[in-house]
Design a protein around this motif. Sequence first.
Motif, PDB file in Angstrom:
ATOM      1  N   ALA A  41     -56.198  34.010   4.390  1.00 52.43           N
ATOM      2  CA  ALA A  41     -56.988  35.245   4.486  1.00 52.43           C
ATOM      3  C   ALA A  41     -56.094  36.480   4.366  1.00 52.43           C
ATOM      4  CB  ALA A  41     -57.748  35.262   5.805  1.00 52.43           C
ATOM      5  N   ALA A  42     -54.963  36.476   5.076  1.00 50.88           N
ATOM      6  CA  ALA A  42     -54.063  37.638   5.015  1.00 50.88           C
ATOM      7  C   ALA A  42     -53.566  37.849   3.583  1.00 50.88           C
ATOM      8  CB  ALA A  42     -52.887  37.428   5.966  1.00 50.88           C
ATOM      9  N   THR A  43     -53.262  36.743   2.901  1.00 47.55           N
ATOM     10  CA  THR A  43     -52.770  36.835   1.516  1.00 47.55           C
ATOM     11  C   THR A  43     -53.873  37.363   0.595  1.00 47.55           C
ATOM     12  OG1 THR A  43     -51.379  34.933   1.980  1.00 47.55           O
ATOM     13  CG2 THR A  43     -51.643  35.516  -0.342  1.00 47.55           C
ATOM     14  N   ALA A  44     -55.083  36.859   0.784  1.00 43.94           N
ATOM     15  CA  ALA A  44     -56.198  37.280  -0.087  1.00 43.94           C
ATOM     16  C   ALA A  44     -56.494  38.767   0.098  1.00 43.94           C
ATOM     17  CB  ALA A  44     -57.442  36.447   0.242  1.00 43.94           C
ATOM     18  N   ILE A  45     -56.417  39.231   1.347  1.00 43.12           N
ATOM     19  CA  ILE A  45     -56.685  40.659   1.606  1.00 43.12           C
ATOM     20  C   ILE A  45     -55.614  41.518   0.929  1.00 43.12           C
ATOM     21  CG2 ILE A  45     -56.713  42.389   3.452  1.00 43.12           C
ATOM     22  CD1 ILE A  45     -58.050  40.050   5.137  1.00 43.12           C
ATOM     23  N   ASN A  46     -54.365  41.051   0.994  1.00 43.73           N
ATOM     24  CA  ASN A  46     -53.288  41.782   0.307  1.00 43.73           C
ATOM     25  C   ASN A  46     -53.502  41.820  -1.204  1.00 43.73           C
ATOM     26  OD1 ASN A  46     -52.046  42.348   2.664  1.00 43.73           O
ATOM     27  ND2 ASN A  46     -50.495  40.736   2.508  1.00 43.73           N
ATOM     28  N   GLN A  47     -54.198  40.804  -1.718  1.00 39.89           N
ATOM     29  CA  GLN A  47     -54.509  40.772  -3.159  1.00 39.89           C
ATOM     30  C   GLN A  47     -55.767  41.582  -3.466  1.00 39.89           C
ATOM     31  OE1 GLN A  47     -52.841  39.118  -5.667  1.00 39.89           O
ATOM     32  NE2 GLN A  47     -51.237  38.378  -4.284  1.00 39.89           N
ATOM     33  N   ARG A  48     -56.314  42.246  -2.433  1.00 38.70           N
ATOM     34  CA  ARG A  48     -57.528  43.071  -2.562  1.00 38.70           C
ATOM     35  C   ARG A  48     -58.748  42.254  -2.976  1.00 38.70           C
ATOM     36  NH1 ARG A  48     -54.850  45.706   0.163  1.00 38.70           N
ATOM     37  NH2 ARG A  48     -54.051  47.788  -0.171  1.00 38.70           N
ATOM     38  N   LEU A  49     -58.817  41.005  -2.562  1.00 40.13           N
ATOM     39  CA  LEU A  49     -60.029  40.216  -2.804  1.00 40.13           C
ATOM     40  C   LEU A  49     -61.036  40.543  -1.704  1.00 40.13           C
ATOM     41  CD1 LEU A  49     -58.678  36.646  -3.700  1.00 40.13           C
ATOM     42  CD2 LEU A  49     -59.241  38.539  -5.226  1.00 40.13           C
ATOM     43  N   GLU A  50     -62.314  40.561  -2.041  1.00 41.15           N
ATOM     44  CA  GLU A  50     -63.378  40.662  -1.021  1.00 41.15           C
ATOM     45  C   GLU A  50     -63.376  39.330  -0.293  1.00 41.15           C
ATOM     46  OE1 GLU A  50     -65.735  42.873   0.012  1.00 41.15           O
ATOM     47  OE2 GLU A  50     -64.709  44.410  -1.164  1.00 41.15           O
ATOM     48  N   THR A  51     -62.866  39.340   0.944  1.00 35.21           N
ATOM     49  CA  THR A  51     -62.561  38.080   1.635  1.00 35.21           C
ATOM     50  C   THR A  51     -63.370  37.931   2.914  1.00 35.21           C
ATOM     51  OG1 THR A  51     -60.288  38.300   0.840  1.00 35.21           O
ATOM     52  CG2 THR A  51     -60.637  36.775   2.670  1.00 35.21           C
ATOM     53  N   LEU A  52     -63.784  36.677   3.190  1.00 34.77           N
ATOM     54  CA  LEU A  52     -64.380  36.371   4.499  1.00 34.77           C
ATOM     55  C   LEU A  52     -63.709  35.107   5.024  1.00 34.77           C
ATOM     56  CD1 LEU A  52     -66.665  36.829   6.658  1.00 34.77           C
ATOM     57  CD2 LEU A  52     -68.005  35.157   5.356  1.00 34.77           C
ATOM     58  N   ILE A  53     -63.304  35.133   6.297  1.00 39.13           N
ATOM     59  CA  ILE A  53     -62.784  33.918   6.929  1.00 39.13           C
ATOM     60  C   ILE A  53     -63.763  33.515   8.032  1.00 39.13           C
ATOM     61  CG2 ILE A  53     -61.149  35.337   8.311  1.00 39.13           C
ATOM     62  CD1 ILE A  53     -59.360  32.815   8.495  1.00 39.13           C
ATOM     63  N   ILE A  54     -64.205  32.254   7.984  1.00 38.81           N
ATOM     64  CA  ILE A  54     -65.147  31.756   8.997  1.00 38.81           C
ATOM     65  C   ILE A  54     -64.406  30.703   9.817  1.00 38.81           C
ATOM     66  CG2 ILE A  54     -67.423  30.746   9.414  1.00 38.81           C
ATOM     67  CD1 ILE A  54     -68.159  31.439   6.531  1.00 38.81           C
ATOM     68  N   ALA A  55     -64.380  30.899  11.139  1.00 42.74           N
ATOM     69  CA  ALA A  55     -63.622  29.965  11.984  1.00 42.74           C
ATOM     70  C   ALA A  55     -64.384  29.659  13.254  1.00 42.74           C
ATOM     71  CB  ALA A  55     -62.267  30.567  12.341  1.00 42.74           C
ATOM     72  N   ALA A  56     -64.508  28.366  13.541  1.00 39.79           N
ATOM     73  CA  ALA A  56     -65.135  27.961  14.802  1.00 39.79           C
ATOM     74  C   ALA A  56     -64.211  28.330  15.956  1.00 39.79           C
ATOM     75  CB  ALA A  56     -65.397  26.455  14.777  1.00 39.79           C
ATOM     76  N   GLN A  57     -62.906  28.226  15.719  1.00 43.71           N
ATOM     77  CA  GLN A  57     -61.926  28.529  16.774  1.00 43.71           C
ATOM     78  C   GLN A  57     -60.766  29.286  16.147  1.00 43.71           C
ATOM     79  OE1 GLN A  57     -59.853  25.106  18.144  1.00 43.71           O
ATOM     80  NE2 GLN A  57     -58.583  26.340  19.509  1.00 43.71           N
ATOM     81  N   TRP A  58     -60.450  30.459  16.684  1.00 42.17           N
ATOM     82  CA  TRP A  58     -59.414  31.325  16.098  1.00 42.17           C
ATOM     83  C   TRP A  58     -58.033  30.819  16.497  1.00 42.17           C
ATOM     84  CZ3 TRP A  58     -59.344  33.963  12.104  1.00 42.17           C
ATOM     85  CH2 TRP A  58     -58.610  35.126  11.907  1.00 42.17           C
ATOM     86  N   GLY A  59     -57.175  30.563  15.491  1.00 40.18           N
ATOM     87  CA  GLY A  59     -55.815  30.096  15.815  1.00 40.18           C
ATOM     88  C   GLY A  59     -55.609  28.615  15.594  1.00 40.18           C
ATOM     89  N   GLY A  60     -56.693  27.830  15.511  1.00 41.08           N
ATOM     90  CA  GLY A  60     -56.558  26.402  15.231  1.00 41.08           C
ATOM     91  C   GLY A  60     -55.922  25.627  16.367  1.00 41.08           C
ATOM     92  N   GLN A  61     -55.230  24.568  16.005  1.00 42.49           N
ATOM     93  CA  GLN A  61     -54.618  23.703  17.018  1.00 42.49           C
ATOM     94  C   GLN A  61     -53.377  24.353  17.609  1.00 42.49           C
ATOM     95  OE1 GLN A  61     -53.944  19.710  15.509  1.00 42.49           O
ATOM     96  NE2 GLN A  61     -55.563  20.055  14.033  1.00 42.49           N
ATOM     97  N   THR A  62     -53.011  23.856  18.775  1.00 43.95           N
ATOM     98  CA  THR A  62     -51.890  24.489  19.481  1.00 43.95           C
ATOM     99  C   THR A  62     -50.536  23.987  18.993  1.00 43.95           C
ATOM    100  OG1 THR A  62     -52.308  22.785  21.088  1.00 43.95           O
ATOM    101  CG2 THR A  62     -52.914  25.040  21.693  1.00 43.95           C
ATOM    102  N   THR A  63     -49.591  24.886  19.024  1.00 42.56           N
ATOM    103  CA  THR A  63     -48.199  24.465  18.893  1.00 42.56           C
ATOM    104  C   THR A  63     -47.475  25.218  20.003  1.00 42.56           C
ATOM    105  OG1 THR A  63     -47.263  26.214  17.593  1.00 42.56           O
ATOM    106  CG2 THR A  63     -48.452  24.537  16.392  1.00 42.56           C
ATOM    107  N   TYR A  64     -46.385  24.707  20.454  1.00 39.92           N
ATOM    108  CA  TYR A  64     -45.724  25.366  21.568  1.00 39.92           C
ATOM    109  C   TYR A  64     -44.239  25.094  21.490  1.00 39.92           C
ATOM    110  CZ  TYR A  64     -47.008  20.675  22.598  1.00 39.92           C
ATOM    111  OH  TYR A  64     -47.237  19.356  22.453  1.00 39.92           O
ATOM    112  N   ALA A  65     -43.491  25.943  22.181  1.00 36.41           N
ATOM    113  CA  ALA A  65     -42.049  25.723  22.271  1.00 36.41           C
ATOM    114  C   ALA A  65     -41.807  24.579  23.238  1.00 36.41           C
ATOM    115  CB  ALA A  65     -41.387  26.986  22.793  1.00 36.41           C
ATOM    116  N   MET A  66     -40.804  23.795  22.989  1.00 38.65           N
ATOM    117  CA  MET A  66     -40.468  22.691  23.880  1.00 38.65           C
ATOM    118  C   MET A  66     -39.486  23.196  24.929  1.00 38.65           C
ATOM    119  SD  MET A  66     -41.036  19.466  24.376  1.00 38.65           S
ATOM    120  CE  MET A  66     -41.682  18.788  22.864  1.00 38.65           C
ATOM    121  N   GLN A  67     -39.826  22.989  26.196  1.00 39.43           N
ATOM    122  CA  GLN A  67     -38.913  23.383  27.269  1.00 39.43           C
ATOM    123  C   GLN A  67     -38.484  22.125  28.006  1.00 39.43           C
ATOM    124  OE1 GLN A  67     -41.857  25.688  29.230  1.00 39.43           O
ATOM    125  NE2 GLN A  67     -41.069  27.592  28.401  1.00 39.43           N
ATOM    126  N   VAL A  68     -37.279  21.717  27.754  1.00 43.90           N
ATOM    127  CA  VAL A  68     -36.798  20.484  28.374  1.00 43.90           C
ATOM    128  C   VAL A  68     -35.478  20.766  29.059  1.00 43.90           C
ATOM    129  CG1 VAL A  68     -36.304  18.047  27.985  1.00 43.90           C
ATOM    130  CG2 VAL A  68     -37.822  19.255  26.438  1.00 43.90           C
TER     131      VAL A  68
END
Length: 298
Positions: A17-44
């Motif tokens: 979506a960010a890339t398409a907007i930079n290309q000046r495309l009329e863009t829509l992003i539809i998301a059930a959950q914003w951000g998708g799956q989690t990733t995290y830093a490992m603290q060990v």
Amino acid sequence: MYDLIIIGGGPAGITAAATAINQRLETLIIAAQWGGQTTYAMQVEDMEGRETITGETLLDAFRRQLDYLDFVRDFDTVTEVTPVEDHFVLETVQGHHYEGRSLVIATGAKPQRLDVLGEKRLAGRGLSYSVDTHAGLFLGKDVAVVGQGRRAQWAVASLAHKAHRVYLLAYEPLVTTPLVSKLDQMENVQVIKDARVQEVGGDASVEYIVAAMPDGEVREIPVKGVFVKLARTPNSGLVREWVNCDSRGHIIVDSYCATNWPGVFAAGDVTHVSEQVLVHIGEGAKSAISACHYLLMR
Ligand SMILES: Cc1cc2nc3c(=O)[nH]c(=O)nc-3n(C[C@H](O)[C@H](O)[C@H](O)COP(=O)(O)OP(=O)(O)OC[C@H]3O[C@@H](n4cnc5c(N)ncnc54)[C@H](O)[C@@H]3O)c2cc1C
């Protein structure tokens, strides 16, 4: 009518979506959950910190670009996608009806968790879902991989070059393939077939994994890391009837993220390409640029 509609608000969709907007495309992003799956830093504990640029850091930059553009976002679930002549019609749970000239499918995949004691508490504290991201933190340590398919087998092969000892706890007997034969030859790899994980334990971080062995014995194996590599299901149901998918449901794309259906592109976990946030960020950007080229040629 939109130039491009992106389904999915994970790393691939947000970057597309960010890339398409930079290309000046009329863009829509539809998301059930914003951000998708989690990733995290490992603290060990007792592991050297490393200065790494994570996918999360990069994704944040793209997400911030979209956060204030509320007219390009719809937090909703797409229920149906229909190709109609030279465009596509989308319906959503909240009853919205959208039309777009091109599509990026970035709906991800459903992960399978271990669902055992200690999994949630120790995630990010020695328990990981990404070997590509975290294997380097376990140099010279003992680790376990849970799973049995190709993803689990590749994870073991990759870890065997870094860790001291790698246990593969497979829920079912492994089908013999050249990769499995290779694992059998590795001196620091122990494949335990028909094992059932019961617990991942430790105080501040992972210290052991408990599994029922094929002979019924319940064994505690001391490890510093546990990698969960169980099967995942690609969320390709919206287009599976008319877009080519592999036998497991991954959308098949070429090196431009194009599917067999003109105007439909795909990126991220829903495709057969990788499963790492850093890679999906690149694939998301590529899919939007390919959509832009497709629209220019129409
Ligand atoms: C617990 C966990 C830990 C992980 N840790 C790491 C890590 O440390 N490092 C790493 O590189 N990778 C990690 N991964 C893998 C990584 O998170 C994924 O590879 C990545 O998120 C996939 O990005 P994606 O954009 O393809 O899909 P996802 O992030 O899965 O996002 C899919 C998006 O599509 C939306 N969606 C799906 N269906 C619909 C629909 N019908 N309508 C509207 N929206 C829809 C979802 O709401 C979501 O916004 C981890 C994964 C898990 C589950």
